[in-house]
Design an enzyme around this catalytic site. Sequence first.
Site, PDB file in Angstrom:
ATOM      1  N   HIS A  31      32.013  36.984  46.415  1.00 29.44           N
ATOM      2  CA  HIS A  31      33.432  37.065  46.061  1.00 29.44           C
ATOM      3  C   HIS A  31      33.979  38.358  46.640  1.00 29.44           C
ATOM      4  CE1 HIS A  31      37.073  36.320  43.659  1.00 29.44           C
ATOM      5  NE2 HIS A  31      37.138  37.646  43.584  1.00 29.44           N
ATOM      6  N   CYS A  32      35.000  38.229  47.476  1.00 25.67           N
ATOM      7  CA  CYS A  32      35.572  39.394  48.165  1.00 25.67           C
ATOM      8  C   CYS A  32      36.890  39.776  47.492  1.00 25.67           C
ATOM      9  CB  CYS A  32      35.803  39.086  49.640  1.00 25.67           C
ATOM     10  SG  CYS A  32      36.508  40.472  50.572  1.00 25.67           S
ATOM     11  N   PRO A  33      36.940  40.889  46.770  1.00 30.34           N
ATOM     12  CA  PRO A  33      38.200  41.284  46.117  1.00 30.34           C
ATOM     13  C   PRO A  33      39.291  41.633  47.113  1.00 30.34           C
ATOM     14  CG  PRO A  33      36.556  43.031  45.940  1.00 30.34           C
ATOM     15  CD  PRO A  33      35.850  41.841  46.491  1.00 30.34           C
ATOM     16  N   GLY A  35      40.802  38.600  47.880  1.00 28.76           N
ATOM     17  CA  GLY A  35      41.299  37.957  46.682  1.00 28.76           C
ATOM     18  C   GLY A  35      40.801  36.541  46.557  1.00 28.76           C
ATOM     19  N   ASN A  36      39.606  36.269  47.080  1.00 31.60           N
ATOM     20  CA  ASN A  36      39.091  34.908  47.077  1.00 31.60           C
ATOM     21  C   ASN A  36      37.579  34.950  47.257  1.00 31.60           C
ATOM     22  OD1 ASN A  36      39.092  32.142  46.997  1.00 31.60           O
ATOM     23  ND2 ASN A  36      40.203  31.833  48.910  1.00 31.60           N
TER      24      ASN A  36
END
Length: 287
Positions: free
Chosen positions: A141-143, A146-147
């Site tokens: 999950h890549c902040p 945002g996805n």
Amino acid sequence: MARRRYKEWEGNNRFHCRGICVTGKDRAFFIASVILILLPMITFCVFLCPQLWISLPHPYPIVIYIVSGVVFSWSLSFFILASYTDPGILPRLNNQWKPINTHFKGKKVDLKWCGTCKIHRPPRAVHCSQCNNCVINFDHHCPWLGNCVGGRNYRFFLCFLFSTSLALILGSTFCIIDMVVRTIASDLDGIEAFNSMLKQNPTSIILLIYCVLGSLFVVSLSCFHLNLIRLGVSTNEYIKNTVGDGKGFCYNLFNVLCPPFLPHYTKPRGKILDDLDDENGSLYAEE
């Protein structure tokens, strides 16, 4: 009365364009990423390009404009695609747990059960605690996007890393060229000419520092994912010390960048049908 599935979504995702685009819940980091991408682009176009047009002989400025414009456009486009593409969210069902196994990488493996989504997860699928969904071929999950990064948007994520690395390297190069040309054109000598150049236009050195620091992170991350491709594992599998497929870098790179697109497993624009009773809990029809 039929209702759109995305309007009653059980996960933490957000939908845009009537369910066509899907993102995660952490929009603050996404906005920060957009600013970090656009700010140097605008600075380069407003402050550096006019000076390069004056300082360099033609057609070099035109080549710089075209190359930088194309690469910057790639970076922003792949960022948006990676951020707003469904990563491969698996639909929530209403199944009951039972032992199920399959063959994966030549071995017989048991499918893991997800108590939240009520499904037996396929191999390489993981439940993301941030988005509260199971994602096929989950990487991480890549902040900043945002996805989640999964089976349906991993290629866009990789292309974003590669194009951004190239953009930062080119930006550093163009800043150095501008500084060298302006220093040589000065009537002063040595360190005095350099100091005079910085006082007249400090934008080049500021942008150079930004590009160098940014490239240290982005290029390192690109190399890390190239190594993951070589090993044939995802970020999540690498952390868990999972053994790769051993098929080689070129084969894995082709499979990552050039496979057919995976389908929308959840069909967020599908319609929930009140008058049906589906034992699997997937009460939605294709549009």
